[in-house]
Scaffold this active site. Sequence first.
Site, PDB file in Angstrom:
ATOM      1  N   ARG A  15       1.470  20.948   1.190  1.00 31.03           N
ATOM      2  CA  ARG A  15       2.355  21.164  -0.278  1.00 31.03           C
ATOM      3  C   ARG A  15       1.636  22.064  -1.148  1.00 31.03           C
ATOM      4  NH1 ARG A  15       3.372  15.055  -1.596  1.00 31.03           N
ATOM      5  NH2 ARG A  15       1.368  14.837  -0.586  1.00 31.03           N
ATOM      6  N   LYS A  75      -2.271  16.954  -4.599  1.00 34.00           N
ATOM      7  CA  LYS A  75      -3.200  15.969  -4.315  1.00 34.00           C
ATOM      8  C   LYS A  75      -4.294  15.803  -5.610  1.00 34.00           C
ATOM      9  CE  LYS A  75      -2.711  13.493  -1.284  1.00 34.00           C
ATOM     10  NZ  LYS A  75      -1.937  12.378  -1.165  1.00 34.00           N
ATOM     11  N   TYR A  94      -0.913  14.785  -8.978  1.00 34.70           N
ATOM     12  CA  TYR A  94      -1.077  13.133  -8.476  1.00 34.70           C
ATOM     13  C   TYR A  94      -2.557  12.776  -8.809  1.00 34.70           C
ATOM     14  CZ  TYR A  94       3.686  12.816  -6.310  1.00 34.70           C
ATOM     15  OH  TYR A  94       5.084  12.724  -6.249  1.00 34.70           O
ATOM     16  N   HIS A  96      -4.082   9.007  -8.513  1.00 37.18           N
ATOM     17  CA  HIS A  96      -4.290   7.772  -8.122  1.00 37.18           C
ATOM     18  C   HIS A  96      -5.579   7.070  -8.081  1.00 37.18           C
ATOM     19  CE1 HIS A  96      -0.236   7.489  -6.006  1.00 37.18           C
ATOM     20  NE2 HIS A  96      -0.528   8.743  -5.674  1.00 37.18           N
ATOM     21  N   GLU A 118       1.918  10.134 -11.001  1.00 32.91           N
ATOM     22  CA  GLU A 118       2.459   8.794 -10.551  1.00 32.91           C
ATOM     23  C   GLU A 118       2.647   7.842 -11.928  1.00 32.91           C
ATOM     24  OE1 GLU A 118      -0.494  10.019  -9.628  1.00 32.91           O
ATOM     25  OE2 GLU A 118      -2.278   8.647 -10.059  1.00 32.91           O
ATOM     26  N   ASP A 270       1.544   2.254   2.364  1.00 38.91           N
ATOM     27  CA  ASP A 270       0.342   2.375   1.286  1.00 38.91           C
ATOM     28  C   ASP A 270      -0.088   1.604   0.572  1.00 38.91           C
ATOM     29  OD1 ASP A 270       2.889   2.706   0.408  1.00 38.91           O
ATOM     30  OD2 ASP A 270       2.700   4.470  -1.049  1.00 38.91           O
TER      31      ASP A 270
HETATM   32  N1  LIG Z   1       4.427   5.832   3.571  1.00 38.59           N
HETATM   33  C1  LIG Z   1       4.775   6.846   2.610  1.00 38.59           C
HETATM   34  O1  LIG Z   1       4.522   8.136   2.812  1.00 38.59           O
HETATM   35  C2  LIG Z   1       5.321   6.433   1.486  1.00 38.59           C
HETATM   36  C3  LIG Z   1       6.025   7.427   0.720  1.00 38.59           C
HETATM   37  C4  LIG Z   1       6.640   6.992  -0.261  1.00 38.59           C
HETATM   38  C5  LIG Z   1       6.718   5.757  -0.783  1.00 38.59           C
HETATM   39  N2  LIG Z   1       5.953   4.791   0.227  1.00 38.59           N
HETATM   40  C6  LIG Z   1       6.161   3.446  -0.533  1.00 38.59           C
HETATM   41  O2  LIG Z   1       7.187   2.847  -0.056  1.00 38.59           O
HETATM   42  C7  LIG Z   1       7.322   1.375  -0.642  1.00 38.59           C
HETATM   43  C8  LIG Z   1       8.669   1.297  -1.740  1.00 38.59           C
HETATM   44  O3  LIG Z   1       8.940   2.525  -2.271  1.00 38.59           O
HETATM   45  P1  LIG Z   1      10.148   2.591  -3.368  1.00 38.59           P
HETATM   46  O4  LIG Z   1      10.073   3.883  -4.096  1.00 38.59           O
HETATM   47  O5  LIG Z   1      11.437   2.329  -2.349  1.00 38.59           O
HETATM   48  O6  LIG Z   1       9.847   1.273  -4.301  1.00 38.59           O
HETATM   49  P2  LIG Z   1      11.228   0.472  -5.264  1.00 38.59           P
HETATM   50  O7  LIG Z   1      10.678  -0.289  -6.330  1.00 38.59           O
HETATM   51  O8  LIG Z   1      12.234   1.608  -5.497  1.00 38.59           O
HETATM   52  O9  LIG Z   1      11.956  -0.618  -4.147  1.00 38.59           O
HETATM   53  C9  LIG Z   1      11.178  -1.710  -3.580  1.00 38.59           C
HETATM   54  C10 LIG Z   1      12.385  -2.577  -3.333  1.00 38.59           C
HETATM   55  O10 LIG Z   1      11.584  -3.660  -2.696  1.00 38.59           O
HETATM   56  C11 LIG Z   1      12.082  -4.818  -3.144  1.00 38.59           C
HETATM   57  N3  LIG Z   1      11.560  -6.180  -2.872  1.00 38.59           N
HETATM   58  C12 LIG Z   1      10.500  -6.806  -3.485  1.00 38.59           C
HETATM   59  N4  LIG Z   1      10.330  -7.704  -2.967  1.00 38.59           N
HETATM   60  C13 LIG Z   1      10.688  -8.125  -1.723  1.00 38.59           C
HETATM   61  C14 LIG Z   1      11.145  -9.061  -0.739  1.00 38.59           C
HETATM   62  N5  LIG Z   1      10.292 -10.109  -0.742  1.00 38.59           N
HETATM   63  N6  LIG Z   1      12.036  -8.742   0.076  1.00 38.59           N
HETATM   64  C15 LIG Z   1      12.811  -7.865   0.146  1.00 38.59           C
HETATM   65  N7  LIG Z   1      12.961  -6.988  -0.841  1.00 38.59           N
HETATM   66  C16 LIG Z   1      11.988  -6.931  -1.680  1.00 38.59           C
HETATM   67  C17 LIG Z   1      12.382  -4.617  -4.592  1.00 38.59           C
HETATM   68  O11 LIG Z   1      13.564  -5.601  -5.166  1.00 38.59           O
HETATM   69  C18 LIG Z   1      12.947  -3.281  -4.660  1.00 38.59           C
HETATM   70  O12 LIG Z   1      14.346  -3.153  -4.598  1.00 38.59           O
HETATM   71  C19 LIG Z   1       6.147   1.544  -1.790  1.00 38.59           C
HETATM   72  O13 LIG Z   1       4.987   0.785  -1.385  1.00 38.59           O
HETATM   73  C20 LIG Z   1       5.800   2.971  -1.923  1.00 38.59           C
HETATM   74  O14 LIG Z   1       4.439   3.175  -2.421  1.00 38.59           O
HETATM   75  C21 LIG Z   1       5.518   5.081   1.053  1.00 38.59           C
END
Ligand SMILES: NC(=O)c1ccc[n+]([C@@H]2O[C@H](COP(=O)([O-])OP(=O)(O)OC[C@H]3O[C@@H](n4cnc5c(N)ncnc54)[C@H](O)[C@@H]3O)[C@@H](O)[C@H]2O)c1
Length: 371
Positions: A15, A75, A94, A96, A118, A270
């Site tokens: 990126r 990054k 970013y 972190h 972030e 993550d």
């Molecule tokens: N792996 C990757 O490359 C990558 C990329 C982007 C985001 N992420 C991660 O994905 C995750 C989700 O991100 P997001 O932006 O959608 O967050 P978000 O806050 O928009 O959504 C999270 C959802 O989880 C729900 N939740 C909480 N506890 C719960 C439970 N016990 N059961 C069911 N649902 C529950 C919340 O109510 C909320 O609606 C984060 O950890 C983020 O860091 C990872």
Amino acid sequence: MLVGVPKEIKNHEYRVGLTPPSVRELTSRGHEVIVQQGAGEQIGLSDEQYVAAGASIVGTAKEIFSRADMIVKVKEPQPVECAMLREGQVLYTYLHLAPDPEQTAALVKSGAVCIAYETITGPGGGLPLLAPMSEVAGRMSIQAGAAHLEKSKGGMGLLLGGVPGVAPGHVVIIGAGVVGTNALQMAVGAGARVTVLDKNVDRLRQLDLVFGNRISTLYSNAHAIEEAVLDADLVIGGVLVPGAAAPKLVTRDMISRMKKGAVVVDVAIDQGGCFETSHATTHADPTFVVDGVIHYCVANMPGAVARTSTFALNNATIGHAVALATKGWRQALSDDAHLRNGLNVCQGKVTYEAVAKDLNYDYVPAESLLG
Ligand SMILES: NC(=O)c1ccc[n+]([C@@H]2O[C@H](COP(=O)([O-])OP(=O)(O)OC[C@H]3O[C@@H](n4cnc5c(N)ncnc54)[C@H](O)[C@@H]3O)[C@@H](O)[C@H]2O)c1
């Protein structure tokens, strides 16, 4: 202001901080932009496109860091980059910092003004500079899951949408936030049968209004998760409890009783992941198998679609970049409380409370440094 865009140097990071259209937003307002040679080459953004947008191309990161008033990156700066930062220079990227004491110490030492994407907040709540990456990861999760359901990738050999006369696959999405909603859209588009679970019933209400009986919504508890997961062909984990590790909602026992050749995509990896059997993987080796279930747990999914991710990120970052360049950091941060929330380190002081607390620095509120 002179804005500098170095080429990213973290392993497999393609990126780039500013796209040519973003450069034009700055140059058309009278700012000067210098871009490191080949910064966007890997994702189809040529030096010629940057020049056409008004940028100048320079040969080395050293020149960018030594000349620019503001560095725009993606990054967190690597040690060699931290060493090139200087007192009063703005770093917009970013960061972190909380889990990264070395980087924090280096940024404190540099005296630079370090603004982290972030932690910038938005008027509608949430973290608007993180959301685009969740959108990308959510959409990608279905693409990655569908691919790994194919026989050649170890899956059970199932087409998510089925065909006339053959039932579609069942996609279960845990967490209906940004990741979950974007996964849901893709799964519905692919013709899958979709179940989505969340603890937030208002969120489920909104999805029900939009998708009606095309999807099933379930309140998330251990019973509902178990029933859904045991019937699933593809499970997406997209939960987030802000500031905490992801809860392990899918247990090892549930995984052992899932269909053989089913796929789980743990987007929340993550934050530690929401499947008990998950551990982080990389794009080079994205999956592993536990009890016949394929686990895809790549911690930086958006990196695989670096071009889309770059444009999505720029849409969210350019407004503040223009404000910082036009007003200068003091005025821009004074005028906008949401941007101010992004200030993590400023001229040797830690200005983000959670980072100061986690890493044992004195917390100095941003306001007190802006006068
Ligand atoms: N792996 C990757 O490359 C990558 C990329 C982007 C985001 N992420 C991660 O994905 C995750 C989700 O991100 P997001 O932006 O959608 O967050 P978000 O806050 O928009 O959504 C999270 C959802 O989880 C729900 N939740 C909480 N506890 C719960 C439970 N016990 N059961 C069911 N649902 C529950 C919340 O109510 C909320 O609606 C984060 O950890 C983020 O860091 C990872």
